[in-house]
Design a protein around this motif. Structure first.
Motif, short mmCIF file in Angstrom:
data_model
loop_
_atom_site.label_atom_id
_atom_site.label_comp_id
_atom_site.label_asym_id
_atom_site.label_seq_id
_atom_site.Cartn_x
_atom_site.Cartn_y
_atom_site.Cartn_z
N ARG A 141 -12.16 8.74 -4.63
CA ARG A 141 -13.59 9.06 -4.59
C ARG A 141 -14.42 7.80 -4.37
N GLY A 142 -14.02 6.71 -5.00
CA GLY A 142 -14.76 5.46 -4.85
C GLY A 142 -14.72 4.92 -3.42
N ARG A 143 -13.65 5.19 -2.70
CA ARG A 143 -13.53 4.71 -1.32
C ARG A 143 -14.06 5.73 -0.30
N GLY A 144 -14.52 6.86 -0.77
CA GLY A 144 -15.09 7.85 0.14
C GLY A 144 -14.05 8.72 0.82
N PHE A 145 -12.85 8.85 0.23
CA PHE A 145 -11.80 9.69 0.81
C PHE A 145 -12.14 11.15 0.54
N GLU A 146 -12.22 11.94 1.61
CA GLU A 146 -12.61 13.35 1.49
C GLU A 146 -11.44 14.30 1.71
N GLY A 147 -10.26 13.78 1.96
CA GLY A 147 -9.10 14.64 2.16
C GLY A 147 -8.52 15.11 0.83
N ARG A 148 -7.35 15.70 0.92
CA ARG A 148 -6.67 16.23 -0.26
C ARG A 148 -5.72 15.18 -0.81
N LEU A 149 -5.84 14.87 -2.08
CA LEU A 149 -4.96 13.90 -2.74
C LEU A 149 -3.97 14.66 -3.62
N VAL A 150 -2.68 14.40 -3.39
CA VAL A 150 -1.62 15.04 -4.17
C VAL A 150 -0.82 13.95 -4.87
N VAL A 151 -0.71 14.02 -6.19
CA VAL A 151 0.07 13.06 -6.96
C VAL A 151 1.26 13.80 -7.55
N LEU A 152 2.46 13.25 -7.34
CA LEU A 152 3.69 13.87 -7.82
C LEU A 152 4.48 12.88 -8.68
N GLY A 153 5.09 13.38 -9.74
CA GLY A 153 5.94 12.56 -10.58
C GLY A 153 7.40 12.81 -10.27
N GLU A 154 8.18 11.74 -10.06
CA GLU A 154 9.60 11.87 -9.73
C GLU A 154 10.39 10.89 -10.58
N ALA A 155 11.49 11.35 -11.12
CA ALA A 155 12.29 10.54 -12.04
C ALA A 155 13.00 9.39 -11.34
N GLU A 156 13.35 9.57 -10.08
CA GLU A 156 14.13 8.52 -9.40
C GLU A 156 13.29 7.34 -8.95
N ILE A 157 11.98 7.47 -9.02
CA ILE A 157 11.12 6.35 -8.65
C ILE A 157 10.96 5.43 -9.86
N ALA A 158 11.21 4.13 -9.67
CA ALA A 158 11.14 3.17 -10.77
C ALA A 158 9.70 3.02 -11.27
N LEU A 159 9.59 2.64 -12.53
CA LEU A 159 8.27 2.43 -13.13
C LEU A 159 7.54 1.31 -12.39
N GLY A 160 6.33 1.59 -11.93
CA GLY A 160 5.56 0.60 -11.17
C GLY A 160 5.72 0.73 -9.67
N ASP A 161 6.72 1.50 -9.20
CA ASP A 161 6.90 1.73 -7.77
C ASP A 161 6.19 3.02 -7.37
#
Length: 206
Positions: free
Chosen positions: A151-171
């Protein structure tokens, strides 16, 4: 009758004259001896001094040559020591940097993800949707933080955030319609270790 000629000789057959040898006084004799001894002494001293100078010059030249050889050896040893110290310093710096990076990641696991997402939103404001994949443990915090950034950058598209176990913390993996970027700290660390290893090996060889 012709008279015979008398034999004529150049030799003088007169009485032999006494020859008196030259005479010198004892003082003159002693003076002559002293002068001869002095000249001999001076010649001997001059020869000894010349020989001493020659020997001193020879020894000095030999000493300089030994010093030059020692310095050359020390220079080679110093270069080797400098190479080892530099290699050790690089290893220590990498180890310290790895520890600091690990400590910062543990304290602020979203920092690198937020920075990468900010760059992406700046570059792809017109994208219809963006998907961000993070570690399961960061899902809630990442969804809130990334929504604020979008929102701060003016992005008007759809943002999807997903959690996955195989992704390392911080990646994370950020994907959009025609591309994406990945932050893989393990791959980055491996690449750094490979570069450092090559550099250290080259320095030690040199």
């Amino acid at each position: 009758m012709t008279a015979r000629a008398k034999f004529l000789f150049d030799a003088d057959f007169g009485p032999v004259k006494d020859t008196v040898p030259p005479r010198i006084t004892p003082e003159q004799h002693q003076a002559a001896i002293t002068a001869a001894e002095s000249r001999g002494y001076q010649r001997g001293m001059a020869a000894a001094e010349a020989q001493a100078r020659t020997e001193a010059e020879r020894r000095t030249a030999a000493a300089y040559e030994r010093i030059a050889n020692v310095l050359a050896g020390l220079a080679g040893e110093m270069k080797a020591i400098e190479g080892r110290l530099e290699a050790e310093a690089v290893n220590v710096a990498v180890a310290v940097a790895s520890r600091l990076a690990g400590a910062m990641l543990a304290r602020e696991p979203l920092a690198e993800i937020s920075a990468l997402a900010t760059e992406c939103f700046n570059a792809f404001l017109a994208a219809p949707h963006v998907v961000v994949r993070v570690n399961n443990a960061l899902y809630d915090a990442a969804r809130q933080r990334l929504d604020e950034i979008a929102r701060g950058r003016g992005f008007e598209g759809r943002l999807v955030v997903l959690g996955e176990a195989e992704i390392a913390l911080g990646d994370c993996r950020i994907e959009w319609a025609d591309g994406g970027v990945i932050r893989d700290s393990a791959a980055v660390a491996a690449a750094i270790d490979d570069l450092v290893g090559r550099y250290v090996a080259a320095r030690r060889t040199a």
